[in-house]
Structure formats: C-alpha cells, structure tokens
Design a protein around this motif. Sequence first.
Motif, PDB file in Angstrom:
ATOM      1  N   PRO A 197       3.891  -3.695 -10.095  1.00 30.89           N
ATOM      2  CA  PRO A 197       3.075  -2.483 -10.044  1.00 30.89           C
ATOM      3  C   PRO A 197       1.866  -2.593  -9.127  1.00 30.89           C
ATOM      4  CG  PRO A 197       2.804  -3.631 -12.145  1.00 30.89           C
ATOM      5  CD  PRO A 197       3.937  -4.293 -11.432  1.00 30.89           C
ATOM      6  N   ASP A 198       1.477  -3.797  -8.710  1.00 34.62           N
ATOM      7  CA  ASP A 198       0.311  -3.944  -7.838  1.00 34.62           C
ATOM      8  C   ASP A 198       0.705  -4.092  -6.372  1.00 34.62           C
ATOM      9  OD1 ASP A 198       1.496  -6.404  -8.136  1.00 34.62           O
ATOM     10  OD2 ASP A 198      -0.386  -7.526  -8.336  1.00 34.62           O
ATOM     11  N   TRP A 199       1.976  -3.831  -6.051  1.00 33.47           N
ATOM     12  CA  TRP A 199       2.430  -3.963  -4.655  1.00 33.47           C
ATOM     13  C   TRP A 199       1.647  -3.001  -3.776  1.00 33.47           C
ATOM     14  CZ3 TRP A 199       5.230  -0.369  -1.511  1.00 33.47           C
ATOM     15  CH2 TRP A 199       5.700  -0.902  -0.297  1.00 33.47           C
ATOM     16  N   THR A 200       1.078  -3.533  -2.685  1.00 32.07           N
ATOM     17  CA  THR A 200       0.294  -2.712  -1.761  1.00 32.07           C
ATOM     18  C   THR A 200       0.684  -3.065  -0.331  1.00 32.07           C
ATOM     19  OG1 THR A 200      -1.560  -2.735  -3.319  1.00 32.07           O
ATOM     20  CG2 THR A 200      -2.010  -2.013  -1.054  1.00 32.07           C
ATOM     21  N   PRO A 201       1.419  -2.165   0.354  1.00 35.15           N
ATOM     22  CA  PRO A 201       1.850  -2.473   1.725  1.00 35.15           C
ATOM     23  C   PRO A 201       0.673  -2.374   2.702  1.00 35.15           C
ATOM     24  CG  PRO A 201       2.460  -0.233   1.156  1.00 35.15           C
ATOM     25  CD  PRO A 201       1.878  -0.836  -0.095  1.00 35.15           C
ATOM     26  N   ASP A 202       0.733  -3.187   3.729  1.00 33.26           N
ATOM     27  CA  ASP A 202      -0.284  -3.161   4.781  1.00 33.26           C
ATOM     28  C   ASP A 202       0.225  -2.252   5.897  1.00 33.26           C
ATOM     29  OD1 ASP A 202      -2.164  -3.559   6.701  1.00 33.26           O
ATOM     30  OD2 ASP A 202      -1.810  -5.719   6.930  1.00 33.26           O
ATOM     31  N   LEU A 203      -0.192  -0.983   5.868  1.00 27.76           N
ATOM     32  CA  LEU A 203       0.314  -0.013   6.840  1.00 27.76           C
ATOM     33  C   LEU A 203      -0.143  -0.314   8.257  1.00 27.76           C
ATOM     34  CD1 LEU A 203      -0.050   3.342   4.843  1.00 27.76           C
ATOM     35  CD2 LEU A 203       1.895   1.786   4.977  1.00 27.76           C
ATOM     36  N   SER A 204      -1.153  -1.136   8.413  1.00 23.34           N
ATOM     37  CA  SER A 204      -1.622  -1.470   9.764  1.00 23.34           C
ATOM     38  C   SER A 204      -0.610  -2.328  10.516  1.00 23.34           C
ATOM     39  CB  SER A 204      -2.967  -2.201   9.686  1.00 23.34           C
ATOM     40  OG  SER A 204      -2.815  -3.478   9.057  1.00 23.34           O
ATOM     41  N   ARG A 205       0.380  -2.848   9.790  1.00 29.62           N
ATOM     42  CA  ARG A 205       1.407  -3.683  10.433  1.00 29.62           C
ATOM     43  C   ARG A 205       2.431  -2.845  11.200  1.00 29.62           C
ATOM     44  NH1 ARG A 205       3.524  -6.496   5.198  1.00 29.62           N
ATOM     45  NH2 ARG A 205       5.288  -7.004   6.569  1.00 29.62           N
ATOM     46  N   SER A 206       2.347  -1.525  11.096  1.00 27.05           N
ATOM     47  CA  SER A 206       3.349  -0.666  11.739  1.00 27.05           C
ATOM     48  C   SER A 206       2.667   0.475  12.482  1.00 27.05           C
ATOM     49  CB  SER A 206       4.295  -0.093  10.677  1.00 27.05           C
ATOM     50  OG  SER A 206       5.177   0.844  11.246  1.00 27.05           O
ATOM     51  N   ASP A 207       3.249   0.851  13.626  1.00 28.60           N
ATOM     52  CA  ASP A 207       2.734   2.004  14.372  1.00 28.60           C
ATOM     53  C   ASP A 207       3.610   3.242  14.166  1.00 28.60           C
ATOM     54  OD1 ASP A 207       4.978   1.244  15.749  1.00 28.60           O
ATOM     55  OD2 ASP A 207       3.984   0.948  17.690  1.00 28.60           O
ATOM     56  N   LYS A 208       4.542   3.183  13.207  1.00 29.27           N
ATOM     57  CA  LYS A 208       5.406   4.314  12.901  1.00 29.27           C
ATOM     58  C   LYS A 208       4.669   5.292  11.979  1.00 29.27           C
ATOM     59  CE  LYS A 208       9.828   1.856  13.195  1.00 29.27           C
ATOM     60  NZ  LYS A 208      11.071   1.486  12.453  1.00 29.27           N
ATOM     61  N   PRO A 209       5.186   6.511  11.813  1.00 31.80           N
ATOM     62  CA  PRO A 209       4.615   7.400  10.796  1.00 31.80           C
ATOM     63  C   PRO A 209       4.529   6.687   9.457  1.00 31.80           C
ATOM     64  CG  PRO A 209       6.224   8.574  12.132  1.00 31.80           C
ATOM     65  CD  PRO A 209       6.303   7.140  12.544  1.00 31.80           C
TER      66      PRO A 209
END
Length: 463
Positions: free
Chosen positions: A2-14
């Motif tokens: 439940p604490d999973w938090t993706p690092d969106l800065s790793r992708s330049d996609k939408p």
Amino acid sequence: MPDWTPDLSRSDKPRYLAIADLIADDIRAGRLAIGDRLPPQRKLAGRLDIDFTTVARGYVEAQKRGLVESRVGQGTFVTGLPRPVLRNAPARHHGREIVDLSMNLPPEPDDPVLIGRMQDGLAEVSRDLVALLRYQGFGGAPADKDAASAWLGRRALVPSQERIFVTPGAHPALLGIFTLLAKPSDVVLCEAITYPGARSIAAQLGLRLVGLPMDADGIDPDAFTEACRTLAPKALYLNPTLQNPTTLTIPEARRTAIASVARRFHVPIVEDDAYGFIPAHGLPPFAAIAPDLTWHVAGLAKCIGAGLRTAYVVVPEARAGWPFSAALRAASVMASPLTVALATRWIEDGTADTLLRFIRAETAARQKLAAEILPVGSFRADPMSFNLWVELPEPWTRSAFVGHMFSTGIGVVASDVFTVDGAPPEAARVCLGGPVNREKVKSALEYMAHALAHSPEAASAFL
C-alpha cells in the motif's frame, strides 16, 4: 504494497503511461510481487500531487497490459508481468471474431505464476544464448537426451541414448521415417480415419496410404492380417492414444494383437504418440510392447506447446538411427538448439510437469462443458481429449454443418481431411484448446447445441 510510490520523474511519457510503465518495471525488479495490493487511487494521487483521473487512467492502462486486476470493494492487485503482444489479430467473418475450433492444440496456460515460471526458464536458457545460436550436432546433446530419456520414462520407455533422437517436431520426424521405410508407390497402412499430416506426407512422397477398417478399439487385426498378405505394406502408421480425430484409445489387448500381426509379417510400426502423455495413467505404447518393430515419435506439441517444435524419436535399434539421422538431417539440418534447451530446462526443473497438469485439468473442465451442453450421443470424446468427434444427425451434412458454424463465427473441420478411403462420414472435428478461453468455448458449444437440435434450415433462421 500500500505504500508503493512510483518516481514519475524517471519517465518523460504522459503520467498515466508512466504509472503503467513503472508498475511493469517494479514487477520485473521484484519491488512489486504478484498479489501485492496497490495504493488506493485517491491516496496515490494525493501522494504524487496529481489528478485522481491520471492515476485511474494509469491503473486502467496497467490492467489492459495484464499487470494488475481490480476487485470490486477490495482494490487493485498485481497479477504478473506484461502480456506478450499478439502476433496476429483475431480473424473476423462479417465483422464477428472467429472462434477457431479447427486446430487441435492444448489449452494455453493463463496462470500468472505458471507463466512466470515458464519465463524464468527462458531467461535461464538465454544466459547461454550465443552458444545456442551455433550449429549443433544432430540428434541432441547428451543433456538433451538425458531429459528426453527422463520424459520418455513417463511412458514406460527406457531406451539407450543411442536409440533416442531429438528432432525438430513430430512432422519432420514422420517425414524422415516414411522416407526411410518406403519408396514411391509402396503401401503404408493406417487407420481409415487418420491424422491429416500423415496423409500429406504420404502424398508428398508418392506413397499409397491404405486405411484399415476400425471399430471402437481401433484397427481390426483381421483386416490388418489380410492387408499384410495381399498388399505387402512397408509400414503401419498409428496414432493409438486419444487418436486425432476420433479420440479413441486402442486398449492394451488390441495393441498386443496388432503387434503380433506386425511381428508375423515383419511390418514396422510408426507410432505417433502425440497425445500419449496426456492421460495420467496411459497404456503402454507400442514401443514398449514391440520395441524391435516400433518407430516411436513423442512430440511435445500437445503436452507442452506446439511452438517448441521438438519431438523425441526412439528408433527400433541403434543401427536404424544411422539412416534416419541422414534422412532427417538432409531435410532439416537440426532441431533448434534454443527451443530444445528450453524443453530440457522445463523437464529438469519440473515446469513441464506443471504444464502437463494444467493441460489435463483444463481439458477435463472443457470436456465437462461439452458433456453438459451438447445433446447426449451427438459426439465421441475422451475426458482427456482436446477435441470432439461430432457425428451429425440427419438431415445435417458435414458441409452444411461446417458452413453453418462458420456463419456464426465458429471454425470446425469436416471429416473429409481425415478420411483415407471411401466416402467420408457425416462428421466434423471440433477442438476445445488453443488460445480460445473457456468462456468462448462454452459460447461456441451453445451455438453448436442449438444447431444440432434443429434442421439446417431452422438453425439458419435464427442467425
């Protein structure tokens, strides 16, 4: 988790695509495991400081890829690695997707844990990828023959390594055997209703394929005796377990009687044991009853997967392997080292047995559906067969039935392609396996049951 938090800065996609991509990345890396619960969408949106709809779209995208599943009232859970991209779009007829029940294939696994285990085997084999891209010695390396021997042991066969050959599938193996045993215009005997591949091989080689009369136990030994006396056959081809297409299995007493006739007239038996591994307690193969006469072909297409293109051949004696090896090498050079290595790996680590158990269980479930849905007495089958042999009631003809099924988007095969001599019976083969899931099989069987309960004209009126 439940604490999973993706690092969106790793992708330049939408961002919604990035969420799906990062779920896949974390599954591969082991940071997410099958069964883990992802954070609620609103909670993750707040944690990432993005719109709720972006997270929702990301979860939907991940579900489309087969990474997660949503359970009402429970949340979103990890199910496995991404599904492979389909190589072929579904065939369509008049805009409707065709449910192809024409190919006799085992049901395909859909259990994420089993698929993951299969993928692990492929990853392990690929560690030696460069070596597997080289030419290999014909007939299989010692390790592959050891795996073949272990697999054949499940059929009560214990041949020496000199009699075992690893080949690129059952079809090339049969081609090599027929090339060795017979010349153009020679007679090869078989069941009156037989595997179409044997018919095509005989036609290619110019052989005269003669079908023997059959009863509920297989070919008639007396008819076999008479054919041996009058036709001087060079071989007898049999598919003795869960025969394609009739689904019959030759009982042990009849096998012994057939082997006795073959020995009396010195006729080699070509045993196509494609389905021999499917029954949990199968009957002894001809190669165990008459090993000195039998060319045993144990393909992996029906008990593991057709794409492996691997079969194990047991020759009657070591000397017979020399000309067989030459005949097969001329046609195919060698079996694919990559797929042979994968087959060996799966046999050694138990994945092959797990696949076989899945195939048995799913096949039994689909046969149970057929028994519940179709009219009693309208077909022949075995609880472990991948297909039904539908014997059509009057006034149905095989061409009308196949045409009607196709008009509703269901592909089946008329008896013509299986019939060696004489007029084909009014029958059709209906397969239950392959990529078609159980729900689509059920729907197709319901269409079929409706048709069989009515005349062709009445059934067509409901289209």
